[in-house]
Design a protein around this motif. Structure first.
Motif, PDB file in Angstrom:
ATOM      1  N   THR A 152      -8.696 -15.097  -2.483  1.00  0.00           N
ATOM      2  CA  THR A 152      -8.985 -13.689  -2.753  1.00  0.00           C
ATOM      3  C   THR A 152      -8.524 -12.805  -1.605  1.00  0.00           C
ATOM      4  O   THR A 152      -7.932 -11.744  -1.824  1.00  0.00           O
ATOM      5  N   VAL A 153      -8.766 -13.237  -0.379  1.00  0.00           N
ATOM      6  CA  VAL A 153      -8.344 -12.446   0.782  1.00  0.00           C
ATOM      7  C   VAL A 153      -6.825 -12.338   0.823  1.00  0.00           C
ATOM      8  O   VAL A 153      -6.278 -11.273   1.115  1.00  0.00           O
ATOM      9  N   LYS A 154      -6.138 -13.414   0.501  1.00  0.00           N
ATOM     10  CA  LYS A 154      -4.679 -13.380   0.498  1.00  0.00           C
ATOM     11  C   LYS A 154      -4.163 -12.412  -0.565  1.00  0.00           C
ATOM     12  O   LYS A 154      -3.253 -11.619  -0.312  1.00  0.00           O
ATOM     13  N   VAL A 155      -4.765 -12.436  -1.738  1.00  0.00           N
ATOM     14  CA  VAL A 155      -4.368 -11.506  -2.804  1.00  0.00           C
ATOM     15  C   VAL A 155      -4.648 -10.067  -2.382  1.00  0.00           C
ATOM     16  O   VAL A 155      -3.825  -9.171  -2.603  1.00  0.00           O
ATOM     17  N   LEU A 156      -5.798  -9.834  -1.742  1.00  0.00           N
ATOM     18  CA  LEU A 156      -6.127  -8.480  -1.302  1.00  0.00           C
ATOM     19  C   LEU A 156      -5.150  -7.981  -0.239  1.00  0.00           C
ATOM     20  O   LEU A 156      -4.829  -6.794  -0.197  1.00  0.00           O
ATOM     21  N   TRP A 157      -4.665  -8.861   0.623  1.00  0.00           N
ATOM     22  CA  TRP A 157      -3.662  -8.462   1.611  1.00  0.00           C
ATOM     23  C   TRP A 157      -2.374  -8.000   0.921  1.00  0.00           C
ATOM     24  O   TRP A 157      -1.755  -7.027   1.327  1.00  0.00           O
ATOM     25  N   TRP A 158      -1.947  -8.717  -0.120  1.00  0.00           N
ATOM     26  CA  TRP A 158      -0.742  -8.326  -0.846  1.00  0.00           C
ATOM     27  C   TRP A 158      -0.941  -6.992  -1.562  1.00  0.00           C
ATOM     28  O   TRP A 158      -0.027  -6.152  -1.591  1.00  0.00           O
ATOM     29  N   ILE A 159      -2.130  -6.779  -2.136  1.00  0.00           N
ATOM     30  CA  ILE A 159      -2.422  -5.505  -2.802  1.00  0.00           C
ATOM     31  C   ILE A 159      -2.419  -4.374  -1.778  1.00  0.00           C
ATOM     32  O   ILE A 159      -1.859  -3.294  -2.023  1.00  0.00           O
ATOM     33  N   ALA A 160      -3.022  -4.606  -0.618  1.00  0.00           N
ATOM     34  CA  ALA A 160      -3.053  -3.583   0.431  1.00  0.00           C
ATOM     35  C   ALA A 160      -1.638  -3.253   0.906  1.00  0.00           C
ATOM     36  O   ALA A 160      -1.313  -2.086   1.158  1.00  0.00           O
ATOM     37  N   LEU A 161      -0.795  -4.248   1.025  1.00  0.00           N
ATOM     38  CA  LEU A 161       0.588  -4.016   1.438  1.00  0.00           C
ATOM     39  C   LEU A 161       1.342  -3.191   0.396  1.00  0.00           C
ATOM     40  O   LEU A 161       2.082  -2.269   0.746  1.00  0.00           O
ATOM     41  N   ALA A 162       1.134  -3.489  -0.886  1.00  0.00           N
ATOM     42  CA  ALA A 162       1.786  -2.724  -1.952  1.00  0.00           C
ATOM     43  C   ALA A 162       1.312  -1.272  -1.954  1.00  0.00           C
ATOM     44  O   ALA A 162       2.118  -0.347  -2.109  1.00  0.00           O
ATOM     45  N   VAL A 163       0.022  -1.054  -1.749  1.00  0.00           N
ATOM     46  CA  VAL A 163      -0.504   0.314  -1.703  1.00  0.00           C
ATOM     47  C   VAL A 163       0.065   1.061  -0.504  1.00  0.00           C
ATOM     48  O   VAL A 163       0.418   2.244  -0.607  1.00  0.00           O
ATOM     49  N   LEU A 164       0.186   0.395   0.621  1.00  0.00           N
ATOM     50  CA  LEU A 164       0.766   1.020   1.812  1.00  0.00           C
ATOM     51  C   LEU A 164       2.215   1.429   1.557  1.00  0.00           C
ATOM     52  O   LEU A 164       2.629   2.529   1.930  1.00  0.00           O
ATOM     53  N   VAL A 165       2.987   0.592   0.905  1.00  0.00           N
ATOM     54  CA  VAL A 165       4.389   0.912   0.609  1.00  0.00           C
ATOM     55  C   VAL A 165       4.468   2.118  -0.325  1.00  0.00           C
ATOM     56  O   VAL A 165       5.257   3.043  -0.101  1.00  0.00           O
ATOM     57  N   VAL A 166       3.629   2.149  -1.361  1.00  0.00           N
ATOM     58  CA  VAL A 166       3.631   3.281  -2.289  1.00  0.00           C
ATOM     59  C   VAL A 166       3.218   4.559  -1.565  1.00  0.00           C
ATOM     60  O   VAL A 166       3.801   5.630  -1.778  1.00  0.00           O
ATOM     61  N   TRP A 167       2.242   4.467  -0.683  1.00  0.00           N
ATOM     62  CA  TRP A 167       1.766   5.620   0.072  1.00  0.00           C
ATOM     63  C   TRP A 167       2.878   6.159   0.972  1.00  0.00           C
ATOM     64  O   TRP A 167       3.113   7.361   1.033  1.00  0.00           O
ATOM     65  N   LEU A 168       3.581   5.265   1.671  1.00  0.00           N
ATOM     66  CA  LEU A 168       4.674   5.701   2.537  1.00  0.00           C
ATOM     67  C   LEU A 168       5.830   6.293   1.741  1.00  0.00           C
ATOM     68  O   LEU A 168       6.443   7.279   2.147  1.00  0.00           O
ATOM     69  N   LEU A 169       6.143   5.708   0.587  1.00  0.00           N
ATOM     70  CA  LEU A 169       7.199   6.264  -0.260  1.00  0.00           C
ATOM     71  C   LEU A 169       6.821   7.642  -0.766  1.00  0.00           C
ATOM     72  O   LEU A 169       7.685   8.508  -0.943  1.00  0.00           O
ATOM     73  N   GLY A 170       5.542   7.862  -1.018  1.00  0.00           N
ATOM     74  CA  GLY A 170       5.088   9.179  -1.438  1.00  0.00           C
ATOM     75  C   GLY A 170       5.365  10.232  -0.382  1.00  0.00           C
ATOM     76  O   GLY A 170       5.705  11.367  -0.703  1.00  0.00           O
ATOM     77  N   PHE A 171       5.222   9.887   0.891  1.00  0.00           N
ATOM     78  CA  PHE A 171       5.539  10.831   1.954  1.00  0.00           C
ATOM     79  C   PHE A 171       7.042  11.046   2.084  1.00  0.00           C
ATOM     80  O   PHE A 171       7.497  12.138   2.420  1.00  0.00           O
ATOM     81  N   LEU A 172       7.826  10.027   1.826  1.00  0.00           N
ATOM     82  CA  LEU A 172       9.273  10.165   1.982  1.00  0.00           C
ATOM     83  C   LEU A 172       9.911  10.979   0.866  1.00  0.00           C
ATOM     84  O   LEU A 172      10.871  11.714   1.092  1.00  0.00           O
ATOM     85  N   PHE A 173       9.411  10.846  -0.365  1.00  0.00           N
ATOM     86  CA  PHE A 173      10.083  11.434  -1.519  1.00  0.00           C
ATOM     87  C   PHE A 173       9.420  12.697  -2.049  1.00  0.00           C
ATOM     88  O   PHE A 173       9.795  13.169  -3.106  1.00  0.00           O
TER      89      PHE A 173
END
Length: 56
Positions: free
Chosen positions: A20-41
């Motif tokens: 579960t912790v490993k899955v949550l890390w991947w979800i957190a990474l995906a959310v971080l990427v989407v958040w950063l892309l939101g600032f770029l675009f």
């Protein structure tokens, strides 16, 4: 027999938590990427300021 069952239950719980912790890390990474892309675009708004990519 009871100690063996307790050890197996502990192993099962720890395996589940680790997965579960490993899955949550991947979800957190995906959310971080989407958040950063939101600032770029994000584009400018009509008033000359910068728009927000979220609608809060």
């Amino acid at each position: 027999m009871a100690p063996l069952l307790l050890v197996l239950l502990l192993v099962l719980i720890l395996f589940g938590v680790g997965f579960t912790v490993k899955v949550l890390w991947w979800i957190a990474l995906a959310v971080l990427v989407v958040w950063l892309l939101g600032f770029l675009f994000r584009g400018p708004i009509a008033g000359g300021g910068r728009s927000r990519w979220y609608r809060w």
